[in-house]
Design a protein around this motif. Structure first.
Motif, short mmCIF file in Angstrom:
data_model
loop_
_atom_site.label_atom_id
_atom_site.label_comp_id
_atom_site.label_asym_id
_atom_site.label_seq_id
_atom_site.Cartn_x
_atom_site.Cartn_y
_atom_site.Cartn_z
N ALA A 1 11.20 7.60 7.70
CA ALA A 1 11.39 7.82 6.26
C ALA A 1 11.47 6.48 5.51
N LEU A 2 12.20 5.54 6.12
CA LEU A 2 12.34 4.23 5.46
C LEU A 2 11.00 3.49 5.41
N GLY A 3 10.24 3.60 6.50
CA GLY A 3 8.91 2.97 6.53
C GLY A 3 8.01 3.53 5.45
N ILE A 4 8.06 4.85 5.29
CA ILE A 4 7.25 5.51 4.25
C ILE A 4 7.70 5.02 2.87
N ALA A 5 9.01 4.96 2.69
CA ALA A 5 9.55 4.53 1.38
C ALA A 5 9.12 3.11 1.06
N SER B 1 10.93 3.20 15.08
CA SER B 1 9.96 2.31 14.44
C SER B 1 9.83 2.61 12.94
N VAL B 2 9.81 1.54 12.15
CA VAL B 2 9.73 1.74 10.69
C VAL B 2 8.30 1.61 10.16
N VAL B 3 7.39 1.13 11.00
CA VAL B 3 6.00 0.98 10.53
C VAL B 3 5.35 2.37 10.48
N PRO B 4 4.83 2.77 9.30
CA PRO B 4 4.27 4.12 9.18
C PRO B 4 3.09 4.34 10.11
N ARG B 5 3.01 5.57 10.67
CA ARG B 5 1.90 5.92 11.55
C ARG B 5 0.71 6.38 10.72
N GLY C 1 12.44 17.53 4.08
CA GLY C 1 12.00 16.34 4.81
C GLY C 1 10.50 16.16 4.82
N ALA C 2 9.85 16.35 3.69
CA ALA C 2 8.39 16.17 3.61
C ALA C 2 8.06 14.71 3.36
N VAL C 3 7.03 14.22 4.04
CA VAL C 3 6.60 12.82 3.86
C VAL C 3 6.22 12.58 2.40
N GLU C 4 5.50 13.56 1.82
CA GLU C 4 5.06 13.41 0.42
C GLU C 4 6.25 13.30 -0.53
N GLY C 5 7.33 14.00 -0.18
CA GLY C 5 8.53 14.01 -1.03
C GLY C 5 9.25 12.68 -1.06
N VAL C 6 9.01 11.85 -0.05
CA VAL C 6 9.59 10.49 -0.05
C VAL C 6 8.61 9.53 -0.72
N ALA C 7 7.32 9.70 -0.41
CA ALA C 7 6.32 8.74 -0.88
C ALA C 7 6.15 8.78 -2.41
N ALA C 8 6.12 9.98 -2.98
CA ALA C 8 5.84 10.08 -4.42
C ALA C 8 6.91 9.40 -5.28
N PRO C 9 8.19 9.77 -5.12
CA PRO C 9 9.18 9.12 -5.99
C PRO C 9 9.34 7.63 -5.74
N GLU C 10 9.17 7.21 -4.46
CA GLU C 10 9.34 5.79 -4.18
C GLU C 10 8.22 4.94 -4.78
N ILE D 1 9.80 -8.37 3.73
CA ILE D 1 11.23 -8.52 4.09
C ILE D 1 11.83 -7.15 4.41
N ALA D 2 11.49 -6.15 3.60
CA ALA D 2 12.08 -4.83 3.82
C ALA D 2 11.69 -4.29 5.19
N LEU D 3 10.43 -4.47 5.60
CA LEU D 3 10.01 -3.96 6.90
C LEU D 3 10.58 -4.80 8.05
N ALA D 4 10.54 -6.13 7.85
CA ALA D 4 10.93 -7.01 8.96
C ALA D 4 12.43 -7.07 9.17
N ALA D 5 13.19 -7.01 8.09
CA ALA D 5 14.63 -7.23 8.22
C ALA D 5 15.45 -5.98 7.94
N LEU D 6 14.80 -4.83 8.04
CA LEU D 6 15.49 -3.59 7.68
C LEU D 6 16.76 -3.36 8.49
N ARG D 7 16.66 -3.55 9.81
CA ARG D 7 17.82 -3.28 10.67
C ARG D 7 19.01 -4.17 10.31
N LEU D 8 18.67 -5.40 9.93
CA LEU D 8 19.72 -6.34 9.54
C LEU D 8 20.30 -5.97 8.17
#
Lengths: 503, 162
Positions: free
Chosen positions: A107-111, A237-241, A294-303, A371-378
């Motif tokens: 979800a975070l990767g999609i956002a 993994s946060v990188v979107p498939r 929990g739809a992918v589209e529901g996260v992608a559109a507002p973000e 930065i968001a993708l690389a340092a998300l866990r931190l």
């Protein structure tokens, strides 16, 4: 090619400016994800630092924070079901159910990806539309500028308020406060009561620190424990498939275009753009029933929409001097402090700086993605920061910010006074945004009104003979009628629900 | 909310009357047929008057649609007291800040806020308040040349360490 574009690109790509953009993005991501901290508060806290930095570095820092904050808001929305910023509210609807079933990383990767596309779309809007609009705005005369400013004020009041009367009252109070100090045409002292400190008027940045930060600080006292303990810090993994990227195409297109367009309208802002694009996407989707679970589209559109708003909101700020939202109002203040007045003349007189600002926005989006993708866990570990340390620091930074503006204790007392006004307004459920925007626009509004009337020797028909002025006045009327209609519809809905569920 | 609207409307009406009265005292310096310094304040007075009356009407005649459920401020007594303490601490802090100086005034203020925000470990309160205060002072005074007031601290140090 316009040489100022190249100069602007060079300025924005200087090492210190790039570092500043990066720092801004990191602070924005952190500020955005902490519930109870808004992007406005983050910028307010950073303001004293920008007073001593050169203009290009300051603006890069603040733009980084603006862009990062929009994305950061989605982190807590997805992980905690608590939107870090109001703009991330729609993201929580589908983001949190995804996290709840163990797909927080996805979800975070999609956002993050959707935010990036939204941000870059709005950069293109900004790059191509802003100079054109500035060119058009150069033809505006004082009566037209008055109508534009009036439109900016009415649309903001109508968007910002649950109750139109309270929204307009908030704006009117702001206009009254603007009259304190020297009048903009003749320099006559008004309502200063012999106070030297009031001769220059109330600085709107001081007022804004009080209006936003103190009520927020007090309201955060009601949730002293915060939500840190609940955060899910183990991410997949946060990188979107690839299937997710395919599923994102339509919602991200809808969100990016809706957000960039709505961002241009003063007052619409991230939350409205996010919800509208969420709704459009649900209607356009083949599986509308999946939305909310929990739809992918529901996260992608507002973000994508809320990040697309950022570039859109910079367009009226840069070309007309009208803030698209509270953050751009603060940016106007930061620019004015550095002797740069946003408006149509900015592209003419300081084209290099204007394009530098646009390219800093570009870099902010690039860094935000990386930065968001690389340092998300931190980064999400920040959600565990104790409020007992964070909130007092914000309080002290507000005091420093007010003081640093003019090295004057009077401004600190003004900040406290506005903090009390902000608390009173919150108690009354009255929005503070119209007041803030009246403080930003009020002086120009009076100036243009009086200059136009002086030119016409007091004949008000001057506002109805220019087609531009008539157009904007009609838009203002439309905006007020629209908000009256919305208020009436809301009342009907409340009335219905009250009838259906009697106590 | 109805009661609040009525109270707010009455306060705003009173403030509008004061604003209008002060506007009458503004100097009228302008050319014929051109608006002078009181022009814009007069417009504001009329708008504020109309909107305050509108709010009053809303409070007096609105049906009780805005029920208790929509009340934005339903905090319990302890939360209210915490808010009052925090505001009180803020006011005291701002009053003593110019005289005491940044370091001496900020550390206790910071400590009070830490306690109000739920920190119960006194050692943490002491360390946190002093460390953050000193950190901010050094950063802004020496890093960003913001001349935060030194207050009486240098004199005190001179007495203690002659």
């Amino acid at each position: 090619m316009n040489p100022e574009i190249l100069i602007g690109l060079t300025q924005a790509t200087g090492l210190i400016v790039l570092i500043s953009t990066c720092v801004g993005v990191v602070i924005g991501l952190v500020v955005g994800m902490i519930p109870g901290m808004t992007i406005s508060t983050g910028i307010i806290v950073l303001l004293p630092v920008t007073f001593v930095l050169p203009a290009d570095i300051s603006i890069a820092l603040l733009l980084g924070l603006y862009v990062g904050g929009m994305t950061g808001g989605s982190f807590s929305a997805i992980l905690l079901n608590i939107p870090g910023t109001p703009s991330a509210s729609a993201t929580a609807i589908d983001g949190y159910p995804m996290a709840a079933r163990g797909e927080a990383g996805r979800a975070l990767g999609i956002a993050i990806t959707a935010s990036f596309v939204g941000g870059m779309t709005s950069f293109l809007f900004l790059f191509f539309v802003a100079p054109l609009l500035a060119n058009v705005a150069l033809q505006f005369r004082t009566e037209d500028m008055f109508a534009v400013l009036f439109f900016g004020l009415t649309i903001i009041c109508s968007f910002a308020a649950k109750s139109l009367v309270k929204g307009l009252l908030s704006g009117a109070i702001g206009l009254a406060i603007v009259t304190i100090g020297q009048d903009p045409v003749m320099g006559t002292q008004r309502f200063t009561f012999g106070q030297v400190n009031l001769m220059a008027g109330v600085h709107f940045l001081t007022a804004m620190i009080g209006l936003f930060a103190i009520p927020q600080l007090i309201s955060n006292l009601t949730d002293v424990k915060g939500a840190a303990s609940k955060v899910q810090t183990r991410l997949t993994s946060v990188v979107p498939r690839l299937p997710d990227l395919k599923a994102m195409r339509l919602p991200v297109s809808i969100g990016s275009l809706t957000g960039a367009f709505l961002g241009i309208l003063p007052g619409a802002g991230g939350p409205i753009a996010a919800f509208i694009s969420y709704d459009y996407t649900r209607r356009a989707s083949k599986n509308p029933d999946d939305f909310g679970s929990g739809a992918v589209e529901g996260v992608a559109a507002p973000e994508s929409a809320n990040n697309a708003v950022t570039g859109g909101a910079l367009i009226p700020m840069m070309t007309l001097g009208i803030p698209g939202d509270p953050v751009t109002a603060i940016l106007i203040g930061a620019l004015i402090i550095h002797g740069l007045a946003p408006g149509p003349l900015m592209f003419l007189e300081r084209g290099d700086f204007a394009y530098g600002l646009i390219f800093s926005f570009f870099w902010a989006n690039i860094f935000n993605f990386i930065i968001a993708l690389a340092a998300l866990r931190l980064l999400i570990k920040v959600l565990a920061t104790p409020r007992a340390l964070l909130m007092p620091t914000v309080a002290v930074l507000c005091v420093i910010g007010s003081f640093a503006l003019r090295n004057n204790f009077f401004d600190i007392y003004v900040m406290l006074f506005f903090g009390l006004i902000g608390l009173g307004m919150r108690w009354l459920d009255m929005p503070v945004v119209p007041l803030l925007l009246a403080l930003v626009l009020g002086s120009q509004l009076e100036d243009n009104l009086r200059v136009a009337l002086t030119a016409s020797q007091g004949d008000i028909s001057i506002f109805f003979t220019s087609p531009i002025s008539v157009g904007f006045l009609l838009l203002s009327l439309l905006s007020i009628v629209w908000s009256l209609r919305t208020a009436w519809l809301n009342k009907r809905v409340v009335g219905h629900s009250n009838k259906e569920s009697p106590q | 909310m109805r009661r609040r609207n009525i109270i707010a409307a009455l306060v705003l009406l009173a403030l509008t009357v004061v604003y209008g009265a002060l506007t009458t005292q503004l100097p009228v310096r302008s050319l014929p047929d051109t608006p002078g310094p009181p022009f814009f304040p007069w417009i504001n007075t009329v708008i504020l008057l109309a909107l305050s009356l509108g709010l009053l009407a809303q409070g007096l005649w609105a049906k009780t649609l805005e029920s208790v459920a929509s009340d934005p401020d339903r905090s319990d007594a302890s939360e209210r007291w915490r808010a009052i303490w925090a505001l009180g601490a803020f006011v005291v802090y701002l009053v003593v800040l110019p005289g005491l100086g940044f370091l001496l005034a900020t550390a206790p203020f910071f400590a009070v806020l830490m306690v109000l925000f739920g920190e119960k470990r006194w050692l943490w309160v002491a360390i946190g308040s002093i460390a953050v205060t000193v950190g901010l002072y050094v950063l802004f005074r020496h890093g960003f040349s913001v001349f935060l007031p030194r207050g009486i601290l240098p004199d005190l140090l001179a007495v203690i360490v002659p």
